[in-house]
Design an enzyme around this catalytic site. Sequence first.
Site, PDB file in Angstrom:
ATOM      1  CG  HIS A 144       0.297  -4.337   1.529  1.00 44.56           C
ATOM      2  ND1 HIS A 144      -0.750  -3.442   1.409  1.00 44.56           N
ATOM      3  CD2 HIS A 144       0.192  -4.868   2.775  1.00 44.56           C
ATOM      4  CE1 HIS A 144      -1.440  -3.421   2.533  1.00 44.56           C
ATOM      5  NE2 HIS A 144      -0.893  -4.284   3.379  1.00 44.56           N
ATOM      6  CG  ASP A 176       7.191  -0.535   9.004  1.00 48.27           C
ATOM      7  OD1 ASP A 176       6.812  -1.682   8.703  1.00 48.27           O
ATOM      8  OD2 ASP A 176       6.452   0.469   8.933  1.00 48.27           O
ATOM      9  CG  HIS A 189       5.312  -4.618   8.167  1.00 39.64           C
ATOM     10  ND1 HIS A 189       4.824  -3.340   8.088  1.00 39.64           N
ATOM     11  CD2 HIS A 189       4.314  -5.434   7.759  1.00 39.64           C
ATOM     12  CE1 HIS A 189       3.570  -3.368   7.666  1.00 39.64           C
ATOM     13  NE2 HIS A 189       3.242  -4.634   7.450  1.00 39.64           N
ATOM     14  NE  ARG A 190       3.217  -3.852   4.063  1.00 34.95           N
ATOM     15  CZ  ARG A 190       2.389  -2.826   4.056  1.00 34.95           C
ATOM     16  NH1 ARG A 190       2.623  -1.809   3.238  1.00 34.95           N
ATOM     17  NH2 ARG A 190       1.330  -2.776   4.828  1.00 34.95           N
ATOM     18  CD  GLU A 231       4.105  -8.948   6.615  1.00 32.88           C
ATOM     19  OE1 GLU A 231       2.894  -9.043   6.374  1.00 32.88           O
ATOM     20  OE2 GLU A 231       4.824  -8.046   6.126  1.00 32.88           O
ATOM     21  CG  ASP A 239       1.984  -8.151   2.190  1.00 28.34           C
ATOM     22  OD1 ASP A 239       1.245  -8.427   3.151  1.00 28.34           O
ATOM     23  OD2 ASP A 239       2.851  -7.250   2.230  1.00 28.34           O
ATOM     24  CD  GLU A 284      -1.037  -9.525   5.650  1.00 27.98           C
ATOM     25  OE1 GLU A 284      -2.138  -8.951   5.586  1.00 27.98           O
ATOM     26  OE2 GLU A 284      -0.018  -8.995   6.139  1.00 27.98           O
ATOM     27  CE  LYS A 343      -2.017  -7.607   2.769  1.00 31.75           C
ATOM     28  NZ  LYS A 343      -2.884  -6.942   3.758  1.00 31.75           N
TER      29      LYS A 343
END
Length: 235
Positions: free
Chosen positions: A55, A221, A13-14, A40, A42, A105, A107
Site C-alpha cells: 500500500h 477489513d 481490503h488488503r 482488494e 495495491d 488499486e 498506487k
Amino acid sequence: MNHPLRRPVVYAHRGARAEEPENTLRSFRRALALGADGIELDIRLTSDGHLVVIHDKAVDRTTDGTGLVADFTLAGLQALDAGDGERIPSFDEAMEVCGDIVQIEIKALEAVQALAERERRTPLPGSVVLTSFSKAAVEEAARWLPHVPRGLITHHPGAEMIKDALDLKATWVCPELKPELTRDLVDRCHETGIQVDAWPTAERAQLLRWVEIGADAVTTDYPGRIGEWLAASGG
C-alpha cells in the site's frame, strides 16, 4: 419475521487485514476462507520493474525495513518481514491465490504500463477492476488497458464524482462514507451505468447503510463479519 438483507459483493481490503498482515498471501487466503467474494490489493513497481503488492510508498509501516518501495529490487523487498514471517508478494504470486474477483488499486502511475505488459502475457480475469484515487492513474489505465473495467476512488461523493467517472469512462466509483452518499446519488450512478463500491465497512451500522442505499459492493477489513452483520439485521 426478519428477512436477510441483500448481500453486496464483499471485497476484503488488503485481505483480512484486521487479523493478518495486510497485503500478504496469508491475508488474502484468510479473507477468502472467511467468505470474501474478492480481494482488494495495491500495486507498486520495484526498481527492477516488478509489480508488487504493498500500500504505502515506503516499506516502513508494514515491514521491518525502511525506505521507498521504488528504490528496492524485488529480491530486496522480499527479504523483508511483512509481518509474522510473511513477505511482500509479487503481483503474480498474489493473483495465484486471490481468485478471479480482484480490485487492483493503482498506487504508482508507472505500475500501469508494467501491468499492461504483464496482461499481454497473462490475461487478467474478466472480473478484475482497476481503481485509483488518482484520475491520472485511471486515465493511464484507460490508455494501456482499455478493455479492463476501471473505478475512481474518492473521499467526496456527489455530482462531481459521477461527472469525473463518466469523463474517465469508469464503470465503478468507490466513495467514502459521507452524508452526501445517499440512495439518490447511488440511483443516479446506476442510471448512468456506474456501479458503487462503498467504504469503509468497519461496523454493522455502516454495512446496513450501504445495503439501504443500494451499494453494489463494499470494501472491508472484516470480511468474516459481513454475513453475521446481515443476519442480525433485525427490523
